[in-house]
Design an enzyme around this catalytic site. Structure first.
Site, PDB file in Angstrom:
ATOM      1  N   ARG A 174      -7.195  12.751   0.508  1.00 35.60           N
ATOM      2  CA  ARG A 174      -6.114  13.244   1.388  1.00 35.60           C
ATOM      3  C   ARG A 174      -4.748  12.680   1.010  1.00 35.60           C
ATOM      4  O   ARG A 174      -3.734  13.248   1.350  1.00 35.60           O
ATOM      5  CB  ARG A 174      -6.427  12.927   2.851  1.00 35.60           C
ATOM      6  CG  ARG A 174      -6.408  11.467   3.171  1.00 35.60           C
ATOM      7  CD  ARG A 174      -6.572  11.218   4.646  1.00 35.60           C
ATOM      8  NE  ARG A 174      -7.921  11.505   5.098  1.00 35.60           N
ATOM      9  CZ  ARG A 174      -8.444  10.983   6.199  1.00 35.60           C
ATOM     10  NH1 ARG A 174      -7.714  10.191   6.953  1.00 35.60           N
ATOM     11  NH2 ARG A 174      -9.671  11.250   6.553  1.00 35.60           N
TER      12      ARG A 174
ATOM     13  N   HIS B  76       0.867   6.319   1.653  1.00 33.50           N
ATOM     14  CA  HIS B  76       1.613   7.301   2.448  1.00 33.50           C
ATOM     15  C   HIS B  76       2.800   7.926   1.714  1.00 33.50           C
ATOM     16  O   HIS B  76       3.398   8.874   2.210  1.00 33.50           O
ATOM     17  CB  HIS B  76       1.974   6.711   3.815  1.00 33.50           C
ATOM     18  CG  HIS B  76       0.711   6.448   4.589  1.00 33.50           C
ATOM     19  ND1 HIS B  76      -0.200   7.440   4.850  1.00 33.50           N
ATOM     20  CD2 HIS B  76       0.177   5.306   5.075  1.00 33.50           C
ATOM     21  CE1 HIS B  76      -1.242   6.924   5.489  1.00 33.50           C
ATOM     22  NE2 HIS B  76      -1.041   5.635   5.631  1.00 33.50           N
TER      23      HIS B  76
ATOM     24  N   HIS C  32      -3.913  -4.067   7.943  1.00 33.47           N
ATOM     25  CA  HIS C  32      -4.023  -2.885   8.798  1.00 33.47           C
ATOM     26  C   HIS C  32      -3.123  -2.971  10.029  1.00 33.47           C
ATOM     27  O   HIS C  32      -3.255  -3.861  10.858  1.00 33.47           O
ATOM     28  CB  HIS C  32      -5.463  -2.582   9.271  1.00 33.47           C
ATOM     29  CG  HIS C  32      -5.596  -1.111   9.584  1.00 33.47           C
ATOM     30  ND1 HIS C  32      -5.163  -0.570  10.750  1.00 33.47           N
ATOM     31  CD2 HIS C  32      -6.039  -0.088   8.825  1.00 33.47           C
ATOM     32  CE1 HIS C  32      -5.348   0.731  10.707  1.00 33.47           C
ATOM     33  NE2 HIS C  32      -5.877   1.055   9.554  1.00 33.47           N
TER      34      HIS C  32
ATOM     35  N   GLU D  39      -8.830   0.461  -3.122  1.00 26.23           N
ATOM     36  CA  GLU D  39      -9.741   0.484  -1.965  1.00 26.23           C
ATOM     37  C   GLU D  39     -10.709   1.649  -2.127  1.00 26.23           C
ATOM     38  O   GLU D  39     -10.279   2.779  -2.378  1.00 26.23           O
ATOM     39  CB  GLU D  39      -8.948   0.661  -0.675  1.00 26.23           C
ATOM     40  CG  GLU D  39      -8.052  -0.509  -0.352  1.00 26.23           C
ATOM     41  CD  GLU D  39      -7.235  -0.287   0.902  1.00 26.23           C
ATOM     42  OE1 GLU D  39      -6.499  -1.204   1.281  1.00 26.23           O
ATOM     43  OE2 GLU D  39      -7.315   0.812   1.492  1.00 26.23           O
TER      44      GLU D  39
ATOM     45  N   HIS E 264      -5.781   3.621  -1.767  1.00 29.49           N
ATOM     46  CA  HIS E 264      -7.116   3.950  -1.264  1.00 29.49           C
ATOM     47  C   HIS E 264      -7.474   5.351  -1.757  1.00 29.49           C
ATOM     48  O   HIS E 264      -6.848   6.329  -1.359  1.00 29.49           O
ATOM     49  CB  HIS E 264      -7.082   3.899   0.277  1.00 29.49           C
ATOM     50  CG  HIS E 264      -8.404   4.135   0.927  1.00 29.49           C
ATOM     51  ND1 HIS E 264      -8.570   4.087   2.290  1.00 29.49           N
ATOM     52  CD2 HIS E 264      -9.628   4.417   0.418  1.00 29.49           C
ATOM     53  CE1 HIS E 264      -9.826   4.328   2.589  1.00 29.49           C
ATOM     54  NE2 HIS E 264     -10.499   4.547   1.462  1.00 29.49           N
TER      55      HIS E 264
ATOM     56  N   ASN F  10       0.855  -1.199   0.000  1.00 29.90           N
ATOM     57  CA  ASN F  10       0.000   0.000   0.000  1.00 29.90           C
ATOM     58  C   ASN F  10       0.890   1.247   0.000  1.00 29.90           C
ATOM     59  O   ASN F  10       1.697   1.449   0.909  1.00 29.90           O
ATOM     60  CB  ASN F  10      -0.887  -0.043   1.255  1.00 29.90           C
ATOM     61  CG  ASN F  10      -1.826   1.151   1.335  1.00 29.90           C
ATOM     62  OD1 ASN F  10      -1.426   2.285   1.060  1.00 29.90           O
ATOM     63  ND2 ASN F  10      -3.061   0.915   1.713  1.00 29.90           N
TER      64      ASN F  10
ATOM     65  N   GLU G  15     -11.057  -9.243   3.541  1.00 25.00           N
ATOM     66  CA  GLU G  15      -9.791  -8.839   4.154  1.00 25.00           C
ATOM     67  C   GLU G  15     -10.088  -8.579   5.625  1.00 25.00           C
ATOM     68  O   GLU G  15     -10.947  -7.754   5.959  1.00 25.00           O
ATOM     69  CB  GLU G  15      -9.227  -7.585   3.484  1.00 25.00           C
ATOM     70  CG  GLU G  15      -7.914  -7.169   4.147  1.00 25.00           C
ATOM     71  CD  GLU G  15      -7.080  -6.230   3.289  1.00 25.00           C
ATOM     72  OE1 GLU G  15      -7.153  -6.290   2.058  1.00 25.00           O
ATOM     73  OE2 GLU G  15      -6.343  -5.425   3.892  1.00 25.00           O
TER      74      GLU G  15
ATOM     75  N   ARG H 234      -9.629   8.068  -1.237  1.00 27.89           N
ATOM     76  CA  ARG H 234     -10.588   8.539  -0.226  1.00 27.89           C
ATOM     77  C   ARG H 234     -11.470   9.643  -0.789  1.00 27.89           C
ATOM     78  O   ARG H 234     -11.051  10.373  -1.689  1.00 27.89           O
ATOM     79  CB  ARG H 234      -9.840   9.057   1.007  1.00 27.89           C
ATOM     80  CG  ARG H 234      -9.421   7.958   1.953  1.00 27.89           C
ATOM     81  CD  ARG H 234      -8.850   8.551   3.228  1.00 27.89           C
ATOM     82  NE  ARG H 234      -8.657   7.511   4.222  1.00 27.89           N
ATOM     83  CZ  ARG H 234      -9.528   7.231   5.193  1.00 27.89           C
ATOM     84  NH1 ARG H 234     -10.644   7.917   5.325  1.00 27.89           N
ATOM     85  NH2 ARG H 234      -9.269   6.274   6.048  1.00 27.89           N
TER      86      ARG H 234
ATOM     87  N   THR I 184      -8.457   3.925   8.503  1.00 28.68           N
ATOM     88  CA  THR I 184      -9.671   3.094   8.519  1.00 28.68           C
ATOM     89  C   THR I 184      -9.739   2.332   9.851  1.00 28.68           C
ATOM     90  O   THR I 184      -8.974   1.397  10.076  1.00 28.68           O
ATOM     91  CB  THR I 184      -9.634   2.114   7.321  1.00 28.68           C
ATOM     92  OG1 THR I 184      -9.250   2.857   6.161  1.00 28.68           O
ATOM     93  CG2 THR I 184     -10.990   1.490   7.092  1.00 28.68           C
TER      94      THR I 184
HETATM   95  N1  PXP Z   1      -5.937  -3.025   4.143  1.00 24.87           N
HETATM   96  C1  PXP Z   1      -6.925  -2.109   4.071  1.00 24.87           C
HETATM   97  C2  PXP Z   1      -8.259  -2.557   3.585  1.00 24.87           C
HETATM   98  C3  PXP Z   1      -6.701  -0.765   4.423  1.00 24.87           C
HETATM   99  O1  PXP Z   1      -7.713   0.133   4.331  1.00 24.87           O
HETATM  100  C4  PXP Z   1      -5.406  -0.376   4.820  1.00 24.87           C
HETATM  101  C5  PXP Z   1      -5.098   1.042   5.142  1.00 24.87           C
HETATM  102  O2  PXP Z   1      -5.928   1.537   6.074  1.00 24.87           O
HETATM  103  C6  PXP Z   1      -4.409  -1.360   4.878  1.00 24.87           C
HETATM  104  C7  PXP Z   1      -4.701  -2.666   4.534  1.00 24.87           C
HETATM  105  C8  PXP Z   1      -2.999  -1.029   5.253  1.00 24.87           C
HETATM  106  O3  PXP Z   1      -2.915  -0.619   6.568  1.00 24.87           O
HETATM  107  P1  PXP Z   1      -1.545  -0.017   7.094  1.00 24.87           P
HETATM  108  O4  PXP Z   1      -1.278   1.215   6.322  1.00 24.87           O
HETATM  109  O5  PXP Z   1      -1.819   0.231   8.529  1.00 24.87           O
HETATM  110  O6  PXP Z   1      -0.494  -1.069   6.876  1.00 24.87           O
END
Ligand code: PXP
Length: 240
Positions: free
Chosen positions: A51, A12, A194, A72, A45, A9, A153, A47, A103
């Site tokens: 953001r 960030h 997450h 996402e 994601h 992901n 998930e 949003r 989330t």
């Molecule tokens: N999976 C989903 C569905 C998410 O929405 C997120 C980000 O919130 C993640 C995984 C990745 O989470 P993290 O950034 O905390 O590793």
């Protein structure tokens, strides 16, 4: 045993870019670097408030990426339209609150079931694999099956917080384990994500039946010190 996939992901990377309103660091560059470093998919994601990832990032990444893109989205008409137009290989439907930092939990599958089922079926017809981001709950696993999702998930946030705080995580781990078991027995592909770090991913890697981990915040942060390629390599080793 089949290989467990790592979804990287990159939200960030966009957070850092947007903090200064610049064009760098580039989420596309991060996606391509992660692909080169053997990520199995890239997660972004989009949003409602844009953001981090924005519509242009989605368009660019979708057009250049060779590995699957996992988009996402919240269950809204706007996001459904965008997802149908962009046709990512994978879609994960997530809950979204405007004021949350991240989330915070899984979807409320009791709410708006008819709309959710409709969205899922439209996306599946459009050839996207559809996953639902849910709490580790047996009820929600059964509901996800009823709603015709391909995958679930499991939100690992609570478990990861307990691990980070050195608290007893056994109960939360058992919830995840039994959700994975039930999901697999119902024919759902089960993913986890997450808050995962090297430590929490290592504990969860012992549960067989989790086919994919989606990891962002810790992975991007750790890349500052180890580099993206090394961090991905280390996570892939851990989950397998
Ligand atoms: N999976 C989903 C569905 C998410 O929405 C997120 C980000 O919130 C993640 C995984 C990745 O989470 P993290 O950034 O905390 O590793």
């Amino acid at each position: 045993m089949s290989k467990v996939r790592l979804g990287v992901n990159i939200d960030h990377v966009a957070t850092v870019r947007n903090a200064r309103g610049e064009t760098y660091p580039s989420p596309l560059r991060a996606a391509l670097k992660a692909q080169k470093s053997k990520a199995d998919s890239i997660t972004i994601h989009l949003r409602e408030d844009r953001r981090h990832i924005n519509d242009n990032d989605l368009k660019l990444i979708k057009s250049k990426l060779k590995i699957p893109l996992n988009l996402e989205i919240a269950a809204t008409k706007e996001m459904l339209r965008i997802a149908l137009k962009n046709k990512p290989s994978f879609i994960c439907i997530v809950p979204e609150k405007r004021k949350e930092i991240t989330t915070e939990g899984g979807l409320n599958l009791n709410y708006n079931k008819k709309f959710l089922r409709e969205i899922i079926n439209k996306l599946k017809k459009n050839k996207s694999r559809v996953s639902l981001f849910i709490e580790p709950s047996l009820k929600d696993i059964k509901r996800s099956k009823y709603l015709n999702a391909d995958c679930v998930e499991i939100h690992t946030g609570k478990f990861c917080n307990l691990v980070n705080e050195n608290k007893n995580y056994k109960k939360e781990l058992n919830k995840i384990r039994s959700s994975v078991l039930l999901g697999n027995s119902l024919g759902l592909e089960v993913h986890a994500g997450h808050g995962l770090t090297y430590k929490s991913a290592k504990i969860l890697s012992k549960i067989s039946g989790i086919k994919e981990f989606n990891i962002g915040h810790f992975l991007i942060g750790e890349s500052i010190f180890q580099g993206l390629a090394n961090t991905i390599k280390q996570f892939k080793k851990i989950i397998n």
